[in-house]
Motif scaffolding. Structure first.
Motif, PDB file in Angstrom:
ATOM      1  N   UNK A   1      -7.603  -1.434  -6.673  1.00 35.73           N
ATOM      2  CA  UNK A   1      -8.358  -0.041  -6.228  1.00 35.73           C
ATOM      3  C   UNK A   1      -9.636  -0.483  -5.323  1.00 35.73           C
TER       4      UNK A   1
ATOM      5  N   UNK B   1     -10.827   2.485  -3.112  1.00 41.52           N
ATOM      6  CA  UNK B   1     -10.888   3.704  -4.006  1.00 41.52           C
ATOM      7  C   UNK B   1     -12.168   3.291  -4.945  1.00 41.52           C
TER       8      UNK B   1
ATOM      9  N   UNK C   1      -9.530   5.018   7.332  1.00 42.30           N
ATOM     10  CA  UNK C   1      -8.192   5.712   7.404  1.00 42.30           C
ATOM     11  C   UNK C   1      -7.142   4.834   7.847  1.00 42.30           C
TER      12      UNK C   1
ATOM     13  N   UNK D   1      -6.248   2.044   5.816  1.00 42.80           N
ATOM     14  CA  UNK D   1      -4.978   2.752   4.647  1.00 42.80           C
ATOM     15  C   UNK D   1      -3.972   2.904   4.815  1.00 42.80           C
ATOM     16  N   UNK D   2      -3.669   3.326   6.086  1.00 52.12           N
ATOM     17  CA  UNK D   2      -2.512   3.759   6.730  1.00 52.12           C
ATOM     18  C   UNK D   2      -1.306   2.389   6.679  1.00 52.12           C
TER      19      UNK D   2
ATOM     20  N   UNK E   1       0.423   2.072  -1.421  1.00 58.01           N
ATOM     21  CA  UNK E   1      -0.060   1.934  -2.671  1.00 58.01           C
ATOM     22  C   UNK E   1       1.109   2.798  -3.820  1.00 58.01           C
TER      23      UNK E   1
ATOM     24  N   UNK F   1       1.378   3.836  -7.321  1.00 54.49           N
ATOM     25  CA  UNK F   1       0.220   3.984  -8.439  1.00 54.49           C
ATOM     26  C   UNK F   1       1.089   3.762  -9.974  1.00 54.49           C
TER      27      UNK F   1
ATOM     28  N   UNK G   1       4.599  14.882   3.246  1.00 53.01           N
ATOM     29  CA  UNK G   1       3.187  14.907   3.405  1.00 53.01           C
ATOM     30  C   UNK G   1       2.201  13.730   4.150  1.00 53.01           C
ATOM     31  N   UNK G   2       2.424  12.543   3.679  1.00 48.89           N
ATOM     32  CA  UNK G   2       1.761  11.697   4.470  1.00 48.89           C
ATOM     33  C   UNK G   2       2.029  11.656   5.978  1.00 48.89           C
TER      34      UNK G   2
ATOM     35  N   UNK H   1       0.524  14.685   8.011  1.00 45.87           N
ATOM     36  CA  UNK H   1      -0.849  14.916   7.840  1.00 45.87           C
ATOM     37  C   UNK H   1      -1.613  13.802   8.723  1.00 45.87           C
ATOM     38  N   UNK H   2      -0.671  12.730   8.949  1.00 45.32           N
ATOM     39  CA  UNK H   2      -1.259  11.535   9.761  1.00 45.32           C
ATOM     40  C   UNK H   2      -0.666  11.142  11.097  1.00 45.32           C
TER      41      UNK H   2
ATOM     42  N   UNK I   1       7.455   6.901  -1.060  1.00 47.03           N
ATOM     43  CA  UNK I   1       6.327   7.502  -0.272  1.00 47.03           C
ATOM     44  C   UNK I   1       5.423   6.518   0.129  1.00 47.03           C
TER      45      UNK I   1
END
Lengths: 265, 259
Positions: free
Chosen positions: B60, B65, B89, B92-93, B97, B99, B116-117, B120-121, B166
């Motif tokens: 993390x 995080x 950002x 992070x792309x 990760x 979880x 979604x990712x 958004x990106x 994902x």
């Protein structure tokens, strides 16, 4: 002597310190909303989606509650006015009571329960199942996507619901008055709105927006700060409702006082 | 043969993650007490440790995080704890990760979870390109037929795979797996281990696999690192690490096979 001071961990006591920290964090959360709300990207689709969740899905409950509030308040006011031979003032009384106080207040209390608890629980559940962290690591700002959209949607949808609730409550009142006195729809609403001034409508709308914003901020803050598994989710929902209702009454008191000062200024 | 294959994958000259003197504590509880670790390009490092030993805290910190109290964390040449906003950002792309709890968005279908990712990106991507990327990621984890299902309708192993899909959809250079086999039956564990291995080869990723499961560490890690009391006790190839008389390592090995 020094050792005695070294073990003192809290400024006042654990409870008071935690409460003050909570208030400070909530204040920072609200500030962050104002920082983020005008910055792109704007998630309009999510705002519309949340407006639907908050607004349209609350309509049946608001309709039922608004109607009953109108009927019951009219029934209970009638005997007092009859004592003075003033039943003809009933539409005016109801107009003032509903538009100025009951409509916004009843809507806000229902939304604090229905919308606030739902929002708090949903975000709390996302927090404890790491969905909020999953957004962060995907380079998506969860505050902007989840909190800002919900707070904006609440601030749009709840005032509209408040208008709707006031109208339905007046309709409930009209049904009662019409049944007993055969007053026409036009006469009732004409008398009902005769004594309402611009300041009353403005205060009512302003109040609704403040209540809605409060519900949104508290629900998102509690949801984002939920901890300790399913119990934490329950607590987030519960604390949202309790704190939002408490704040709504405080705000009602303050806004009424301020609007009265303005009226007599 | 195995050694040769490894040499082809791992580039020992290029560090993708470099951690030096990392400290992290929560109030009075010291979790990490001076961690040093290098991960090379194309390498899988399995971090072993008991529950609560700070393994998840470590990854993390790598994705920012959590903030470290002290120490330096370099990821893909950037010091993570100094990055903010767009720079963070962008980094992070480049990191995927997976979880421990899968963290699938439960109000979205599998398709929406993966889209979604991307939406958004990568706003420049068209519907068709997004569809292809989603199908490719699902194909990589062998769950193309679950595209329209909701996360609640999937088994634990399937949810893990979707979580990995994902993470893969942005084509990351680094993968971080948090307890990928926790709570799964032995057969599904083996499938997940094979999947991690496939991801390393197909996507040419470098990975840190956080686990308390020796089988997973042995199957997926080119090297293993044992985290005990906030420090790495030993870092190296699995056999080198466990062919050791150190009492704590022996205890850890025996503990794993008894439980």
């Amino acid at each position: 002597m020094l050792g005695k001071f070294a073990v003192k961990k809290y400024l006042f006591s654990k409870g008071i310190d935690e409460y003050l920290t909570d208030v400070y964090n909530a204040y920072r959360f609200a500030l962050q909303f104002f920082k983020e709300v005008f910055k792109p990207p704007f998630h309009f689709r999510e705002v519309i989606n949340q407006c639907y969740e908050i607004g349209l899905k609350s309509l049946p409950l608001i309709t039922l509650t608004g109607f009953i509030v109108g009927v019951v308040f009219t029934k209970q006011s009638r005997p007092s006015l009859e004592d003075f031979g003033a039943t003809s003032w009933l539409p005016s009384l109801m107009g003032i009571a509903i538009v100025k106080a009951l409509g916004p207040l009843v809507t806000a209390l229902i939304c604090a329960g229905k919308v606030g608890s739902g929002m708090g629980a949903e975000l709390g559940s996302m927090k404890v199942t790491e969905q909020i962290e999953a957004m962060e690591v995907s380079a998506i700002n969860p505050f902007k996507y989840l909190a800002v959209t919900r707070i904006v949607a609440a601030s749009i949808a709840i005032p509209l619901l408040s208008f709707y609730c006031s109208f339905i409550a007046l309709l409930g009142s009209f049904v009662n008055v019409h049944n007993l006195e055969a007053t026409s729809f036009v006469t009732f609403f004409h008398n009902g709105f005769a004594t309402i001034k611009f300041l009353d409508v403005f205060t009512s709308v302003f109040k609704s927006i403040v209540f809605a914003f409060t519900i949104g901020i508290i629900a998102c803050y509690k949801g984002f700060n939920a901890t300790r598994g399913t119990r934490g989710v329950g607590n987030a929902a519960n604390e949202t409702v309790v704190l939002a209702m408490f704040m709504i009454f405080i705000e009602e008191l303050v806004i009424v006082q301020v609007s009265n000062w303005i009226r007599y200024f | 043969m195995e050694e040769q294959k490894e040499k082809n994958i791992i580039n020992q000259d290029e560090k993708v993650i470099s951690i030096k003197g990392l400290y992290k504590s929560f109030e009075e509880l010291e979790v990490l007490k001076g961690i040093d670790l290098d991960v090379f390009k194309g390498e899988n490092v399995a971090v072993l440790g008991k529950s609560g030993s700070g393994k998840s805290v470590l990854i993390k910190i790598i994705v920012a995080l959590l903030k470290p109290d002290k120490g330096e964390v370099m990821v893909l040449g950037k010091q993570v704890n100094k990055l903010l906003g767009k720079e963070l950002d962008d980094l992070r792309l480049r990191i995927g990760f997976a979880f421990q709890s899968n963290a699938l968005y439960d109000s979205m279908s599998v398709r929406q979870n993966l889209e979604f990712p991307l939406t958004m990106n990568k706003k420049s991507l068209g519907k068709k390109e997004i569809q292809i990327a989603v199908e490719e990621a699902l194909d990589a984890v062998g769950l193309k037929d679950k595209i329209n299902e909701m996360p609640a309708e999937l088994s634990g192993g399937q949810r893990k795979r979707i979580g990995i899909a994902r993470a893969l959809i942005m084509k990351p250079e680094i993968m971080l797996y948090d307890e990928p086999t926790a709570g799964l039956d032995p057969v599904t564990c083996r499938e997940i281990n094979e999947l991690i291995d496939e991801v390393q080869k197909k996507y040419k990723t470098s990975s840190i696999i956080i686990t308390h499961d020796l089988t997973c560490a042995k199957a997926t890690g080119n090297r293993v690192a044992i985290l005990v009391d906030g420090k790495f006790l030993k870092v190296g190839k699995f056999n080198e690490v466990f062919d050791n008389d150190d009492k704590q390592i022996k205890d850890f090995y025996n503990y794993n096979f008894i439980h």
